[in-house]
Motif scaffolding. Structure first.
Motif, PDB file in Angstrom:
ATOM      1  N   GLU A  86      62.011  86.615 -80.323  1.00 36.92           N
ATOM      2  CA  GLU A  86      61.703  87.934 -80.445  1.00 36.92           C
ATOM      3  C   GLU A  86      61.193  88.282 -81.857  1.00 36.92           C
ATOM      4  OE1 GLU A  86      65.669  89.971 -79.671  1.00 36.92           O
ATOM      5  OE2 GLU A  86      65.709  88.943 -77.653  1.00 36.92           O
ATOM      6  N   THR A  87      59.766  88.446 -81.841  1.00 39.40           N
ATOM      7  CA  THR A  87      59.128  88.679 -82.962  1.00 39.40           C
ATOM      8  C   THR A  87      57.802  89.579 -82.760  1.00 39.40           C
ATOM      9  OG1 THR A  87      58.019  87.510 -84.791  1.00 39.40           O
ATOM     10  CG2 THR A  87      57.640  86.387 -82.813  1.00 39.40           C
ATOM     11  N   PRO A  88      57.374  90.419 -83.581  1.00 41.44           N
ATOM     12  CA  PRO A  88      56.496  91.529 -83.129  1.00 41.44           C
ATOM     13  C   PRO A  88      55.161  90.886 -83.019  1.00 41.44           C
ATOM     14  CG  PRO A  88      57.857  92.173 -85.075  1.00 41.44           C
ATOM     15  CD  PRO A  88      58.174  90.738 -84.806  1.00 41.44           C
ATOM     16  N   SER A  89      54.833  89.684 -83.692  1.00 46.35           N
ATOM     17  CA  SER A  89      53.331  89.251 -83.554  1.00 46.35           C
ATOM     18  C   SER A  89      53.036  88.578 -82.220  1.00 46.35           C
ATOM     19  CB  SER A  89      53.297  88.080 -84.647  1.00 46.35           C
ATOM     20  OG  SER A  89      53.195  88.582 -85.878  1.00 46.35           O
ATOM     21  N   LEU A  90      54.195  88.178 -81.404  1.00 47.09           N
ATOM     22  CA  LEU A  90      53.973  87.855 -80.031  1.00 47.09           C
ATOM     23  C   LEU A  90      54.242  88.916 -79.244  1.00 47.09           C
ATOM     24  CD1 LEU A  90      55.355  84.399 -79.482  1.00 47.09           C
ATOM     25  CD2 LEU A  90      53.188  84.978 -79.779  1.00 47.09           C
ATOM     26  N   ASP A  91      53.272  89.870 -78.970  1.00 46.07           N
ATOM     27  CA  ASP A  91      53.476  90.990 -78.218  1.00 46.07           C
ATOM     28  C   ASP A  91      53.540  90.626 -76.622  1.00 46.07           C
ATOM     29  OD1 ASP A  91      53.418  93.681 -77.239  1.00 46.07           O
ATOM     30  OD2 ASP A  91      51.338  93.857 -77.322  1.00 46.07           O
ATOM     31  N   ALA A  92      54.668  90.047 -76.097  1.00 46.73           N
ATOM     32  CA  ALA A  92      54.735  89.661 -74.849  1.00 46.73           C
ATOM     33  C   ALA A  92      56.072  89.843 -74.318  1.00 46.73           C
ATOM     34  CB  ALA A  92      54.123  87.953 -74.837  1.00 46.73           C
ATOM     35  N   SER A  93      56.044  90.341 -73.014  1.00 45.97           N
ATOM     36  CA  SER A  93      57.668  90.316 -72.282  1.00 45.97           C
ATOM     37  C   SER A  93      57.649  89.133 -71.291  1.00 45.97           C
ATOM     38  CB  SER A  93      57.514  91.484 -71.672  1.00 45.97           C
ATOM     39  OG  SER A  93      56.812  91.674 -70.777  1.00 45.97           O
ATOM     40  N   PHE A  94      59.072  88.921 -71.258  1.00 41.90           N
ATOM     41  CA  PHE A  94      59.616  87.566 -70.313  1.00 41.90           C
ATOM     42  C   PHE A  94      60.803  87.944 -69.715  1.00 41.90           C
ATOM     43  CE2 PHE A  94      61.462  83.481 -69.767  1.00 41.90           C
ATOM     44  CZ  PHE A  94      60.668  83.048 -68.923  1.00 41.90           C
ATOM     45  N   ASP A  95      60.758  87.767 -68.193  1.00 36.92           N
ATOM     46  CA  ASP A  95      61.802  87.888 -67.547  1.00 36.92           C
ATOM     47  C   ASP A  95      62.166  86.684 -66.692  1.00 36.92           C
ATOM     48  OD1 ASP A  95      60.065  88.214 -65.770  1.00 36.92           O
ATOM     49  OD2 ASP A  95      60.416  90.326 -65.035  1.00 36.92           O
ATOM     50  N   GLY A  96      61.816  85.726 -67.072  1.00 39.27           N
ATOM     51  CA  GLY A  96      62.102  84.345 -66.336  1.00 39.27           C
ATOM     52  C   GLY A  96      63.358  83.742 -66.768  1.00 39.27           C
ATOM     53  N   ASN A  97      63.737  82.546 -66.112  1.00 42.46           N
ATOM     54  CA  ASN A  97      64.853  81.965 -66.451  1.00 42.46           C
ATOM     55  C   ASN A  97      64.922  81.264 -68.000  1.00 42.46           C
ATOM     56  OD1 ASN A  97      66.038  82.152 -63.931  1.00 42.46           O
ATOM     57  ND2 ASN A  97      64.836  80.837 -63.024  1.00 42.46           N
ATOM     58  N   VAL A  98      65.818  81.353 -68.685  1.00 44.03           N
ATOM     59  CA  VAL A  98      65.819  80.440 -69.965  1.00 44.03           C
ATOM     60  C   VAL A  98      67.091  79.850 -70.257  1.00 44.03           C
ATOM     61  CG1 VAL A  98      64.386  82.475 -71.152  1.00 44.03           C
ATOM     62  CG2 VAL A  98      66.986  82.696 -70.922  1.00 44.03           C
ATOM     63  N   ILE A  99      67.083  78.814 -71.083  1.00 48.87           N
ATOM     64  CA  ILE A  99      68.554  78.073 -71.513  1.00 48.87           C
ATOM     65  C   ILE A  99      68.763  78.457 -72.919  1.00 48.87           C
ATOM     66  CG2 ILE A  99      69.413  75.786 -71.895  1.00 48.87           C
ATOM     67  CD1 ILE A  99      67.748  74.809 -69.424  1.00 48.87           C
ATOM     68  N   LYS A 100      69.842  78.800 -73.183  1.00 44.41           N
ATOM     69  CA  LYS A 100      70.317  79.259 -74.544  1.00 44.41           C
ATOM     70  C   LYS A 100      71.386  78.577 -75.180  1.00 44.41           C
ATOM     71  CE  LYS A 100      70.726  83.547 -73.675  1.00 44.41           C
ATOM     72  NZ  LYS A 100      71.289  85.216 -73.809  1.00 44.41           N
ATOM     73  N   GLY A 101      71.340  77.940 -76.478  1.00 46.34           N
ATOM     74  CA  GLY A 101      72.730  77.321 -77.198  1.00 46.34           C
ATOM     75  C   GLY A 101      72.985  76.117 -76.547  1.00 46.34           C
ATOM     76  N   LEU A 102      73.910  75.323 -77.156  1.00 45.18           N
ATOM     77  CA  LEU A 102      74.192  73.621 -76.995  1.00 45.18           C
ATOM     78  C   LEU A 102      74.588  73.602 -75.537  1.00 45.18           C
ATOM     79  CD1 LEU A 102      75.971  72.830 -80.212  1.00 45.18           C
ATOM     80  CD2 LEU A 102      73.375  72.493 -79.565  1.00 45.18           C
ATOM     81  N   GLN A 103      73.984  72.937 -74.925  1.00 49.00           N
ATOM     82  CA  GLN A 103      74.308  72.512 -73.654  1.00 49.00           C
ATOM     83  C   GLN A 103      75.152  71.272 -73.384  1.00 49.00           C
ATOM     84  OE1 GLN A 103      73.523  74.832 -70.955  1.00 49.00           O
ATOM     85  NE2 GLN A 103      73.050  75.967 -72.557  1.00 49.00           N
ATOM     86  N   PRO A 104      76.063  71.167 -72.275  1.00 48.83           N
ATOM     87  CA  PRO A 104      76.743  69.954 -72.221  1.00 48.83           C
ATOM     88  C   PRO A 104      75.973  68.791 -71.944  1.00 48.83           C
ATOM     89  CG  PRO A 104      77.224  71.085 -70.440  1.00 48.83           C
ATOM     90  CD  PRO A 104      76.566  71.937 -71.488  1.00 48.83           C
ATOM     91  N   LYS A 105      76.229  67.462 -72.456  1.00 45.88           N
ATOM     92  CA  LYS A 105      75.412  66.086 -72.635  1.00 45.88           C
ATOM     93  C   LYS A 105      75.000  65.981 -71.126  1.00 45.88           C
ATOM     94  CE  LYS A 105      75.472  61.575 -74.410  1.00 45.88           C
ATOM     95  NZ  LYS A 105      76.471  60.717 -75.081  1.00 45.88           N
TER      96      LYS A 105
END
Length: 250
Positions: A106-125
């Motif tokens: 989330e930064t102003p220089s990348l003027d782009a919207s995204f509503d797809g699937n994301v992975i956030k944070g540490l995931q189990p092994k």
């Protein structure tokens, strides 16, 4: 010091300021970097994620101000694309394709919207194997980090990155991370196996799957057998890589 961000699906990073020089790595959408040196047509950069250095074309360079760079450095909210290929949309409704493992900052220089699937944070092994299979049959390309071309260390790096863990860029550098295991039997799915060449240099890495299988890059991302000697290719009916060390990263 100047700073930049990748606004395209892929930007090749080369060993020298020349279009035909070796590709040492790739920037994926949303990854930011420092600019170490600028020339007429090329800039030498240092990636923030893995400290890899190389040259990109100035025609593919987008600058960001220092305050944005600092905010990206301090952000704890990393999000990575979970789909093989998807799109971001700018304010003019123009679409840019982006690939599995791309960052969504989330930064102003990348003027782009995204509503797809994301992975956030540490995931189990266990999620490492699930992610690794998304790259199955991706072609081998030296310096590659995408489902449309990837090398062995790029593959392990991206699988770990998507799940919230940092690996360095090359197999020999990745082999300095984690804790060494003595035997294949001690390993778990998600651990890394490293292999050396005839000169004793570590030049290959793969992800252990359990049950004596490994997923790695050899011509393409593929699954082969693993034992104390190395990787046995069922198609060729021969060993293709000699085992050097197994490392537990997480």
């Amino acid at each position: 010091m100047q700073y930049g961000i990748c606004h395209l699906s892929i930007i090749p990073v080369r060993s020298n300021p020349d279009e035909v020089s070796e590709m040492v790595t790739q920037l994926l959408f949303g990854e930011h970097f420092k600019i170490l040196e600028s020339r007429k047509n090329w800039s030498r950069i240092k990636t923030i994620f893995d400290k890899c250095e190389g040259w990109i074309m100035n025609s593919q360079l987008v600058f960001i101000p220092e305050e944005e760079f600092t905010a990206l450095q301090q952000s704890q909210d990393s999000k990575f694309v979970a789909d093989l290929i998807t799109f971001v949309e700018d304010r003019n409704q123009s679409l840019t394709p982006i690939l599995l493992g791309s960052s969504i900052p989330e930064t102003p220089s990348l003027d782009a919207s995204f509503d797809g699937n994301v992975i956030k944070g540490l995931q189990p092994k266990v999620k490492l194997i699930e992610t690794s299979l998304l790259y199955l049959n991706s072609p081998e390309i030296n310096g590659g980090r995408s489902p449309f071309g990837i090398d062995s260390a790029g593959f392990t790096q991206m699988v770990y990155k998507i799940n919230g863990y940092n690996l360095l860029r090359t197999a020999d550098k990745q082999s300095t991370q984690g804790v060494a295991l003595s035997f294949v039997e001690e390993s778990e799915a998600g651990d890394l196996a490293f292999f050396d060449n005839a000169s004793g240099e570590i030049d290959h890495v793969g992800i252990i799957m359990g049950n004596n299988y490994i997923i790695h890059v050899n011509g393409k991302v593929r699954v082969d057998r693993l034992d104390h000697a190395g990787i046995f290719n069922n198609d060729l009916r021969t060993y293709t890589h000699q085992l050097r060390v197994i490392k537990k990263i997480i």
